[in-house]
Structure formats: C-alpha cells, structure tokens
Design a protein around this motif. Structure first.
Motif, PDB file in Angstrom:
ATOM      1  N   GLU A 148       0.863  -1.228   0.135  1.00  0.00           N
ATOM      2  CA  GLU A 148      -0.066  -0.132   0.161  1.00  0.00           C
ATOM      3  C   GLU A 148       0.927   1.367  -0.086  1.00  0.00           C
ATOM      4  O   GLU A 148       1.633   1.254   0.865  1.00  0.00           O
ATOM      5  CB  GLU A 148      -0.861  -0.156   1.214  1.00  0.00           C
ATOM      6  N   GLY A 149       0.562   2.091  -0.934  1.00  0.00           N
ATOM      7  CA  GLY A 149       1.427   3.442  -1.057  1.00  0.00           C
ATOM      8  C   GLY A 149       2.658   3.251  -1.658  1.00  0.00           C
ATOM      9  O   GLY A 149       3.302   4.434  -1.588  1.00  0.00           O
ATOM     10  N   ALA A 150       3.037   2.049  -2.118  1.00  0.00           N
ATOM     11  CA  ALA A 150       4.454   1.795  -2.564  1.00  0.00           C
ATOM     12  C   ALA A 150       4.719   2.234  -4.092  1.00  0.00           C
ATOM     13  O   ALA A 150       3.605   1.770  -4.827  1.00  0.00           O
ATOM     14  CB  ALA A 150       5.079   0.607  -2.203  1.00  0.00           C
ATOM     15  N   GLU A 151       5.887   2.718  -4.574  1.00  0.00           N
ATOM     16  CA  GLU A 151       5.796   2.910  -5.830  1.00  0.00           C
ATOM     17  C   GLU A 151       7.471   2.649  -6.274  1.00  0.00           C
ATOM     18  O   GLU A 151       8.274   3.173  -5.647  1.00  0.00           O
ATOM     19  CB  GLU A 151       5.728   4.222  -6.587  1.00  0.00           C
ATOM     20  N   TYR A 152       7.584   1.823  -7.359  1.00  0.00           N
ATOM     21  CA  TYR A 152       9.140   1.745  -7.781  1.00  0.00           C
ATOM     22  C   TYR A 152       8.749   2.131  -9.157  1.00  0.00           C
ATOM     23  O   TYR A 152       8.625   1.242 -10.083  1.00  0.00           O
ATOM     24  CB  TYR A 152       9.423   0.216  -7.484  1.00  0.00           C
ATOM     25  N   ARG A 161      15.796   6.747 -10.056  1.00  0.00           N
ATOM     26  CA  ARG A 161      15.138   5.420  -9.797  1.00  0.00           C
ATOM     27  C   ARG A 161      15.058   5.586  -8.569  1.00  0.00           C
ATOM     28  O   ARG A 161      16.057   5.734  -7.705  1.00  0.00           O
ATOM     29  CB  ARG A 161      16.212   4.430 -10.289  1.00  0.00           C
ATOM     30  N   GLN A 162      13.949   5.149  -7.965  1.00  0.00           N
ATOM     31  CA  GLN A 162      13.765   5.114  -6.459  1.00  0.00           C
ATOM     32  C   GLN A 162      12.606   4.410  -6.007  1.00  0.00           C
ATOM     33  O   GLN A 162      11.893   3.559  -6.800  1.00  0.00           O
ATOM     34  CB  GLN A 162      13.079   6.530  -6.078  1.00  0.00           C
ATOM     35  N   MET A 163      12.813   3.729  -4.873  1.00  0.00           N
ATOM     36  CA  MET A 163      11.593   2.957  -4.023  1.00  0.00           C
ATOM     37  C   MET A 163      11.056   4.031  -3.043  1.00  0.00           C
ATOM     38  O   MET A 163      11.669   4.658  -2.205  1.00  0.00           O
ATOM     39  CB  MET A 163      12.595   2.097  -2.972  1.00  0.00           C
ATOM     40  N   LYS A 164       9.786   4.453  -3.554  1.00  0.00           N
ATOM     41  CA  LYS A 164       8.989   5.374  -2.693  1.00  0.00           C
ATOM     42  C   LYS A 164       7.751   5.002  -1.970  1.00  0.00           C
ATOM     43  O   LYS A 164       7.165   3.961  -2.869  1.00  0.00           O
ATOM     44  CB  LYS A 164       8.494   6.468  -3.819  1.00  0.00           C
ATOM     45  N   TRP A 165       7.495   5.620  -0.997  1.00  0.00           N
ATOM     46  CA  TRP A 165       6.200   5.267  -0.416  1.00  0.00           C
ATOM     47  C   TRP A 165       5.340   6.357  -0.065  1.00  0.00           C
ATOM     48  O   TRP A 165       5.967   7.258   0.568  1.00  0.00           O
ATOM     49  CB  TRP A 165       6.489   4.523   0.793  1.00  0.00           C
ATOM     50  N   ASN A 166       4.209   6.552  -0.653  1.00  0.00           N
ATOM     51  CA  ASN A 166       3.144   7.692  -0.573  1.00  0.00           C
ATOM     52  C   ASN A 166       2.608   7.451   0.693  1.00  0.00           C
ATOM     53  O   ASN A 166       1.701   6.485   0.960  1.00  0.00           O
ATOM     54  CB  ASN A 166       2.129   7.688  -1.759  1.00  0.00           C
ATOM     55  N   ARG A 167       2.815   8.351   1.703  1.00  0.00           N
ATOM     56  CA  ARG A 167       2.262   7.851   3.119  1.00  0.00           C
ATOM     57  C   ARG A 167       1.811   9.247   3.854  1.00  0.00           C
ATOM     58  O   ARG A 167       2.032  10.385   3.159  1.00  0.00           O
ATOM     59  CB  ARG A 167       3.385   7.422   4.190  1.00  0.00           C
ATOM     60  N   ASN A 168       1.014   9.175   4.869  1.00  0.00           N
ATOM     61  CA  ASN A 168       0.704  10.389   5.661  1.00  0.00           C
ATOM     62  C   ASN A 168       1.098  10.247   7.062  1.00  0.00           C
ATOM     63  O   ASN A 168       1.458   9.125   7.277  1.00  0.00           O
ATOM     64  CB  ASN A 168      -0.699  10.880   5.374  1.00  0.00           C
ATOM     65  N   GLU A 176      -0.507   9.769   9.684  1.00  0.00           N
ATOM     66  CA  GLU A 176      -1.278   8.721  10.309  1.00  0.00           C
ATOM     67  C   GLU A 176      -1.039   7.374  10.019  1.00  0.00           C
ATOM     68  O   GLU A 176      -1.100   6.370  10.824  1.00  0.00           O
ATOM     69  CB  GLU A 176      -2.686   8.681   9.920  1.00  0.00           C
ATOM     70  N   ASN A 177      -0.058   7.141   8.884  1.00  0.00           N
ATOM     71  CA  ASN A 177       0.240   5.676   8.581  1.00  0.00           C
ATOM     72  C   ASN A 177       1.639   5.529   8.257  1.00  0.00           C
ATOM     73  O   ASN A 177       1.641   4.472   7.545  1.00  0.00           O
ATOM     74  CB  ASN A 177      -0.601   4.954   7.449  1.00  0.00           C
ATOM     75  N   VAL A 178       2.419   6.455   8.467  1.00  0.00           N
ATOM     76  CA  VAL A 178       3.896   6.471   8.176  1.00  0.00           C
ATOM     77  C   VAL A 178       4.745   5.680   9.018  1.00  0.00           C
ATOM     78  O   VAL A 178       5.723   5.020   8.721  1.00  0.00           O
ATOM     79  CB  VAL A 178       4.533   7.937   8.009  1.00  0.00           C
ATOM     80  N   VAL A 179       4.528   5.397  10.202  1.00  0.00           N
ATOM     81  CA  VAL A 179       5.136   4.784  11.262  1.00  0.00           C
ATOM     82  C   VAL A 179       5.264   3.088  10.974  1.00  0.00           C
ATOM     83  O   VAL A 179       4.236   2.723  10.731  1.00  0.00           O
ATOM     84  CB  VAL A 179       4.708   5.066  12.701  1.00  0.00           C
ATOM     85  N   GLY A 180       6.394   2.575  10.857  1.00  0.00           N
ATOM     86  CA  GLY A 180       6.294   1.313  10.669  1.00  0.00           C
ATOM     87  C   GLY A 180       7.459   0.698  10.142  1.00  0.00           C
ATOM     88  O   GLY A 180       8.592   1.448  10.199  1.00  0.00           O
ATOM     89  N   GLU A 181       7.703  -0.594   9.447  1.00  0.00           N
ATOM     90  CA  GLU A 181       8.839  -0.996   8.854  1.00  0.00           C
ATOM     91  C   GLU A 181       8.546  -1.052   7.562  1.00  0.00           C
ATOM     92  O   GLU A 181       7.324  -1.488   7.048  1.00  0.00           O
ATOM     93  CB  GLU A 181       9.190  -2.175   9.250  1.00  0.00           C
TER      94      GLU A 181
END
Length: 155
Positions: A64-68, A84-91, A93-98
């Motif tokens: 969820e929220g990941a883009e490569y 070239r990147q590994m990107k996560w679209n987060r906010n 409320e849901n950014v904390v984690g691994e």
C-alpha cells in the motif's frame, strides 16, 4: 556509515541485521518513526535512491502506497539525479512502521540519498543502502571449488 537519519520530524533507521542476501536476492528493511510527535506539515511520502539500471526491485512491503517507478519519483531526489527510487506515498497517520524492498542480486553497502516530503518541504539526507556494485563472489570464485587448493596439497 549512517544507519539512521532524522528528516523533518521522522527518523529512518536501517533495521539491525539488514541487509540480508539469500539466493541472490538482497532485502533491505528500514524502520520509520516520529522523533517526538507527528510533524507539521504532515508527511506525504519518502523515498530511497536506487541505481539505474543495476537495481531491479523484485518485491516490497508494505505494498500500500509503494511505488517503484521513475514516472512518479520523489522530486527532491530527482533534482539531484536520482531518477530510480523506492518510494512510499504515506501520511502522518500511517507512516510509522517497517518498510522493506528486495533487489535481484547482492550489492555492496554505501551511503544513499533518502528523502522525506512534507507540505512544500522536501528534506533529504544519507543513510546506509545498496551500492551500484555487486558484492564479489565468496572466496573470489564465481562458483564451485577452488581446485588450486587441491593441487597445492598434492605436491
């Protein structure tokens, strides 16, 4: 090497014991947490620089929220040439984690750029990540047994 970086109110840390390379697949895992409280303005995404064309991401979590893809890359990393990147679209409320991604191949470690985007602020720093160079094969051999050892012991 910097295994942790603080950017715009969040701390990104390479999880202890990573990277792990098994069967020519290398996994990188990072922990994302607030330094004190959720930053203002809120986080919208974060991204890790990858090498083009060497790094082929074969899986990532959370999905969820990941883009490569270079088509929607983190602008502040793109501006310094990291397309070239590994990107996560987060906010907030849901950014904390691994977060983890796995690459085809086993790469040396180096310092890579990582960026956090919050509001109109784009902040980046460096963290331990995958180099563009592959790790050398074990014992300098590409495969099999080093028969020179046997030859020397027979003399």
């Amino acid at each position: 090497m910097a295994d942790s970086v603080e950017l715009n109110g969040i701390r990104i840390t390479l999880v202890e014991g990573y990277p792990i390379c098994v069967n020519n697949v290398q996994t990188w895992r990072y922990r994302v947490e607030f330094v004190a409280c959720p930053p203002t303005p809120g986080i919208s995404n974060f991204a890790f620089q990858l090498c083009n064309p060497q790094h082929n991401v074969i899986n990532f979590t959370p999905i969820e929220g990941a883009e490569y893809t270079p088509n929607n890359a983190q602008p502040c990393l793109s501006n310094i040439g990291a397309t070239r990147q590994m990107k996560w679209n987060r906010n907030n409320e849901n950014v904390v984690g691994e977060y983890q991604f796995s690459l085809q191949g086993c790469f040396q470690t180096t310092q890579i750029n990582v960026a956090v985007h919050a509001g109109r602020i784009c902040d980046f720093g460096i963290i331990t990540g995958p180099d563009c160079e592959l790790l050398p094969p074990p014992n300098g051999n590409s495969r099999g047994i080093d028969f020179s050892i046997l030859k020397e012991s027979m003399n």
